[in-house]
Design an enzyme around this catalytic site. Structure first.
Site, PDB file in Angstrom:
ATOM      1  N   ARG A 225      32.844  42.132  41.712  1.00 45.99           N
ATOM      2  CA  ARG A 225      33.853  41.082  41.630  1.00 45.99           C
ATOM      3  C   ARG A 225      35.205  41.724  41.370  1.00 45.99           C
ATOM      4  O   ARG A 225      35.317  42.669  40.579  1.00 45.99           O
ATOM      5  CB  ARG A 225      33.516  40.076  40.518  1.00 45.99           C
ATOM      6  N   GLU A 254      40.471  35.570  47.457  1.00 44.31           N
ATOM      7  CA  GLU A 254      39.571  35.531  48.608  1.00 44.31           C
ATOM      8  C   GLU A 254      39.923  34.351  49.509  1.00 44.31           C
ATOM      9  O   GLU A 254      40.571  33.398  49.096  1.00 44.31           O
ATOM     10  CB  GLU A 254      38.111  35.464  48.145  1.00 44.31           C
ATOM     11  N   HIS A 273      33.835  39.907  51.826  1.00 44.18           N
ATOM     12  CA  HIS A 273      32.678  39.528  51.005  1.00 44.18           C
ATOM     13  C   HIS A 273      31.409  39.441  51.855  1.00 44.18           C
ATOM     14  O   HIS A 273      30.674  38.449  51.840  1.00 44.18           O
ATOM     15  CB  HIS A 273      32.938  38.195  50.301  1.00 44.18           C
TER      16      HIS A 273
END
Length: 293
Positions: A225, A254, A273
């Site tokens: 993260r 993101e 991701h």
């Protein structure tokens, strides 16, 4: 006859999506969860337990689930599948980012496509770094960290790790990995992989003080993260050469345009991701509900 409804809050590989759609009507609309007989989620929310909105569920496939949620599903006769293949899939992506960052794969590919090889020796600007006889530090030795340690066992690297819980001695020996303090890992690691969970203890854990201890030119990989790293400290370390290259699968913002200090640098590999995104990993989830349609 209408298809049964599958609630899906996870993104799936196109081929996995097609197979699921052949047998289910798929929705990510929370308001339709009460109609669903199956669900695909990353983690089962605890508030689903004994809720009217989940009373029709017959099968749930996920990557993680609390013991209380698992107990509720068992009591209700809901088939639960935990897709542990995610840990290996993320470890493989972590290794892929290491390789891409170390060997300048992305800018070298771009240079060839742009015709820069004509009359120019591209080996000079895009020569990279080996794995053998280098030191890797793995910060976070959970399921993904253990998978990564196994994957790199054949590269001839000196392997260090740090975690809040030390592995049993026999497991360290089997993996060929040694426990070290975070400070020692930062000072020694040529490659530094972050695989910690994000919580109150780890948020901002890699900041200006830690970067000051980092070996100059270290290749930093983060598939955990973004919040574990202080962004301003990361940017400074990237710009002053403390970080020689980076591979990032997670971001402070993101689903958004990335800042120039990331997007315009040739020594940073960026993926959106994708760590757990493969056909095989997604089909573990899909097959779990297809078998119980």
């Amino acid at each position: 006859m209408p298809k049964p409804i599958c609630y899906a809050e996870v993104s799936l590989h196109p081929l996995a999506w097609e197979q699921l759609k052949a047998h289910y009507e798929i929705t990510s609309d929370d308001s339709r969860l009460p109609e669903a007989s199956a669900a695909l989620v990353y983690s089962v929310p605890d508030h689903w337990a004994f809720s009217e909105s989940t009373s029709r569920l017959k099968a749930v496939a996920c990557h993680s689930c609390s013991s209380s949620a698992a107990a509720w599903m068992k009591e209700q006769g809901i088939a639960l599948t935990l897709a542990h293949s995610l840990w290996r899939t993320v470890a493989e992506h972590t290794l892929a980012l290491m390789m891409a960052a170390a060997r300048n794969i992305v800018p070298a590919d771009r240079a060839v496509r742009n015709g820069e090889w004509s009359g120019q020796d591209l080996k000079i600007p895009y020569s990279g770094w080996d794995f053998q006889q280098k030191t890797i530090g793995i910060w976070g030795m959970g399921k993904i960290g253990i998978e990564l340690a196994g994957l790199i066992s054949g590269f001839g690297m000196n392997r260090l790790y740090n975690d809040c819980r030390r592995l049993p001695a026999e497991q360290e020996q089997r993996l060929g990995i040694a426990y070290a303090s975070v400070e020692d890992m930062l000072a020694q690691a040529d490659y530094f992989c972050i695989l910690l969970p994000l919580n109150e203890q780890t948020r901002g854990a890699l900041g200006k003080e830690q970067f000051a201890r980092m070996k100059k030119g270290c290749i930093l990989i983060n598939t955990a993260r973004a919040g574990i790293i202080e962004e301003q400290a990361f940017q400074e370390a990237l710009e002053n050469g403390t970080i020689g290259a980076a591979g990032l699968d997670v971001f402070w913002r993101e689903n958004d345009v990335q800042p120039a200090y990331l997007a315009e640098r040739t020594n940073v590999v960026l993926t959106p991701h994708l760590g757990g995104s493969t056909y095989e990993c997604d089909m573990v989830l899909a097959n779990a509900v297809l078998e119980r349609k």
